[in-house]
Design an enzyme around this catalytic site. Structure first.
Site, PDB file in Angstrom:
ATOM      1  N   GLU A 204       0.838  -1.203   0.000  1.00 50.02           N
ATOM      2  CA  GLU A 204       0.000   0.000   0.000  1.00 50.02           C
ATOM      3  C   GLU A 204       0.873   1.253   0.000  1.00 50.02           C
ATOM      4  OE1 GLU A 204      -4.222  -1.281   1.784  1.00 50.02           O
ATOM      5  OE2 GLU A 204      -2.765  -0.729   3.293  1.00 50.02           O
TER       6      GLU A 204
ATOM      7  N   GLY B 208       6.455  -1.698   6.564  1.00 45.77           N
ATOM      8  CA  GLY B 208       7.857  -2.099   6.686  1.00 45.77           C
ATOM      9  C   GLY B 208       8.713  -1.174   7.521  1.00 45.77           C
ATOM     10  N   GLU B 209       9.859  -1.693   7.917  1.00 47.58           N
ATOM     11  CA  GLU B 209      10.860  -0.951   8.697  1.00 47.58           C
ATOM     12  C   GLU B 209      12.001  -0.596   7.743  1.00 47.58           C
ATOM     13  OE1 GLU B 209      11.929   0.316  11.886  1.00 47.58           O
ATOM     14  OE2 GLU B 209      13.590   0.727  10.514  1.00 47.58           O
TER      15      GLU B 209
ATOM     16  N   CYS C  28       5.169  -4.360  16.023  1.00 45.57           N
ATOM     17  CA  CYS C  28       4.587  -3.381  16.974  1.00 45.57           C
ATOM     18  C   CYS C  28       3.110  -3.732  17.177  1.00 45.57           C
ATOM     19  CB  CYS C  28       4.731  -1.959  16.445  1.00 45.57           C
ATOM     20  SG  CYS C  28       6.446  -1.535  16.074  1.00 45.57           S
TER      21      CYS C  28
ATOM     22  N   LEU D 123       9.244   6.114  19.399  1.00 42.47           N
ATOM     23  CA  LEU D 123       9.628   5.870  20.800  1.00 42.47           C
ATOM     24  C   LEU D 123       8.477   5.201  21.555  1.00 42.47           C
ATOM     25  CD1 LEU D 123      12.265   6.507  22.208  1.00 42.47           C
ATOM     26  CD2 LEU D 123      11.339   8.746  22.826  1.00 42.47           C
ATOM     27  N   HIS D 124       7.359   5.871  21.640  1.00 42.51           N
ATOM     28  CA  HIS D 124       6.100   5.365  22.223  1.00 42.51           C
ATOM     29  C   HIS D 124       6.127   5.135  23.727  1.00 42.51           C
ATOM     30  CE1 HIS D 124       5.090   4.957  18.081  1.00 42.51           C
ATOM     31  NE2 HIS D 124       5.738   3.830  17.889  1.00 42.51           N
TER      32      HIS D 124
ATOM     33  N   ASN E  84      -4.370   5.115  15.897  1.00 43.27           N
ATOM     34  CA  ASN E  84      -5.359   4.800  14.865  1.00 43.27           C
ATOM     35  C   ASN E  84      -5.839   3.368  15.062  1.00 43.27           C
ATOM     36  OD1 ASN E  84      -5.251   7.300  13.535  1.00 43.27           O
ATOM     37  ND2 ASN E  84      -3.332   6.707  12.551  1.00 43.27           N
TER      38      ASN E  84
ATOM     39  N   SER F  14      11.271   6.574   8.889  1.00 46.89           N
ATOM     40  CA  SER F  14      10.740   6.352  10.230  1.00 46.89           C
ATOM     41  C   SER F  14      11.182   4.970  10.689  1.00 46.89           C
ATOM     42  CB  SER F  14       9.217   6.440  10.175  1.00 46.89           C
ATOM     43  OG  SER F  14       8.681   6.082  11.413  1.00 46.89           O
TER      44      SER F  14
ATOM     45  N   CYS G  72      -1.468   6.273  10.089  1.00 50.27           N
ATOM     46  CA  CYS G  72      -0.268   5.652  10.658  1.00 50.27           C
ATOM     47  C   CYS G  72      -0.599   4.325  11.331  1.00 50.27           C
ATOM     48  CB  CYS G  72       0.273   6.574  11.742  1.00 50.27           C
ATOM     49  SG  CYS G  72       1.753   7.351  11.255  1.00 50.27           S
TER      50      CYS G  72
ATOM     51  N   CYS H 277       0.101  -1.991  15.329  1.00 51.32           N
ATOM     52  CA  CYS H 277       0.278  -1.690  13.902  1.00 51.32           C
ATOM     53  C   CYS H 277      -0.235  -2.840  13.038  1.00 51.32           C
ATOM     54  CB  CYS H 277       1.757  -1.436  13.623  1.00 51.32           C
ATOM     55  SG  CYS H 277       2.141  -1.345  11.868  1.00 51.32           S
TER      56      CYS H 277
HETATM   57  S1  SF4 Z   1       5.495  -0.988  10.014  1.00 51.52           S
HETATM   58 FE1  SF4 Z   1       6.495   0.331  11.569  1.00 51.52          FE
HETATM   59  S2  SF4 Z   1       4.994   0.475  13.239  1.00 51.52           S
HETATM   60 FE2  SF4 Z   1       4.379  -1.253  11.930  1.00 51.52          FE
HETATM   61  S3  SF4 Z   1       5.317  -3.062  12.871  1.00 51.52           S
HETATM   62 FE3  SF4 Z   1       6.743  -2.317  11.331  1.00 51.52          FE
HETATM   63  S4  SF4 Z   1       8.119  -0.943  12.445  1.00 51.52           S
HETATM   64 FE4  SF4 Z   1       6.323  -1.266  13.765  1.00 51.52          FE
END
Ligand code: SF4
Length: 372
Positions: free
Chosen positions: A98, A190-191, A122, A246-247, A321, A222, A365, A125
């Site tokens: 997406e 993705g990271e 996370c 951070l969260h 969200n 990010s 997000c 997410c």
């Molecule tokens: S996309 Fe970002 S927020 Fe979602 S699990 Fe991966 S690192 Fe965490």
């Protein structure tokens, strides 16, 4: 079905494209022309109509050995307020990702993906909830930005025409962003620092001043806190914008929300952030998803203020969200305002509360995911 040519042109920097043309025995001038077609004209085929200034022999070679790497749209959805459009794009191997086009006053941002799924898990997410499938290639990352740029151009060309039911995205207006894409955030699926090499190559291609020309400081990565990636960014002094999710301000609270914190604990993460800021002189944006009762109290605000004391920092507060796999509740706006006030008054720490975009189409997000 015949196999698609293996050379994806969006994988190549301008220099590499020129060298490829030399290997084929074609002139650099033609490579430069092709580059313009790819990133200035946003061409979607090698046809003579689309690339009239390329000789037939070049087009024939391209057709046989290269592909434009365009990602077909499987689905597009508009948010009800008309500011956001989400694209479900198909990859060559049948996977899907997406990409989101977001309009804010005065700017347009493409939120693009760096992986199919995500390994970081996370808890709040949707991408994390779907798990990791694979890294995207540089070309697949670049193609998303090109897709958004092309869509913007098409929308601006059609904005004078009457709007139809299926085209609800707000057209360009004086008070709205101009149609050129200037901002890219790697905050989709993705990271990005888990797919470091592909992301950096893609960023180099997006930044090329003779192409999409997206300024380095308008490309935001990010990360959930991949310490080796942050240190490598620092070492390479890449001028991209860095946001760190951070969260939570204690190791225990953070690892409950972000499993990756077990691998890269909070003290190591903060040491890496300090090194990054000292080496590059750059401020980091720290992201904080506000979840009612979990991390949105005045005590939490003081904890993050203390943690970031002395660092060049800005805090981005993101009211949670909704996703189907997590039952946390978004913070109330009063709690967000109090949080912000404490950061400002007690710690002189600038912060913003993220404008919410595309929540009704799951484009906000942490909401991007492909249904199985
Ligand atoms: S996309 Fe970002 S927020 Fe979602 S699990 Fe991966 S690192 Fe965490």
């Amino acid at each position: 079905m015949s196999a698609r040519p293996s050379l994806n042109l969006y994988d190549l920097t301008r220099d590499e494209l020129c060298r490829q043309f030399e290997r084929w025995g074609f002139s650099r001038v033609h490579a430069e022309r092709l580059w313009n077609y790819l990133y200035l004209q946003l061409a979607d085929s090698f046809s003579p109509d689309t690339m009239p200034e390329l000789p037939a022999k070049v087009r024939t070679r391209l057709t046989a050995e290269a592909s434009l790497g365009i990602l077909p749209t499987a689905l597009e959805t508009d948010s009800s307020d008309g500011f956001t459009r989400k694209y479900l794009l198909s990859l060559q191997d049948g996977e899907r990702i997406e990409t989101v086009l977001m309009r804010f006053t005065g700017r347009v941002t493409a939120c693009i993906s760096s992986q199919v799924g995500c390994a970081m898990g996370c808890v709040f997410c949707a991408t994390g909830q779907m798990g990791y499938t694979r890294h995207l290639t540089p070309g697949e990352i670049v193609a998303q930005a090109v897709h958004v740029a092309r869509q913007l151009r098409l929308q601006s060309q059609s904005s004078s025409k009457p709007r139809t039911q299926s085209s609800k995205l707000r057209p360009h207006q004086d008070d709205m962003a101009p149609p050129r894409l200037r901002n890219v955030v790697l905050m989709g699926m993705g990271e990005p620092l888990h797919n470091y090499d592909a992301v950096m190559r893609a960023a180099d291609i997006l930044r090329d001043p003779n192409g999409l020309a997206i300024a380095a400081e308008r490309i935001t990565l990010s990360t959930v806190g991949v310490v080796p990636g942050i240190l490598r960014l620092a070492e390479e002094k890449r001028p991209l914008h860095l946001a760190v999710s951070l969260h939570a301000a204690t190791q225990a609270e953070r690892s409950a929300l972000v499993p990756a914190a077990k691998k890269w604990p909070l003290d190591e993460l903060m040491a890496a952030c300090r090194t990054y800021s000292e080496t590059t002189g750059r401020r980091i944006f720290y992201e904080w998803t506000l979840i009612e009762g979990k991390n949105d109290t005045p005590d939490h605000a003081r904890a993050v203020g203390t943690l970031l004391r002395g660092l060049p920092a800005q805090v981005n507060l993101i009211p949670l969200n909704p996703t189907s796999g997590y039952d946390g509740i978004p913070t109330r706006s009063e709690a967000a305002k109090t949080f912000q006030k404490i950061l400002a008054e007690e710690f002189k720490l600038p912060s913003t509360v993220r404008q919410r975009r595309g929540i009704d189409i799951a484009a906000g997000c942490g909401q991007l995911a492909i249904a199985n």
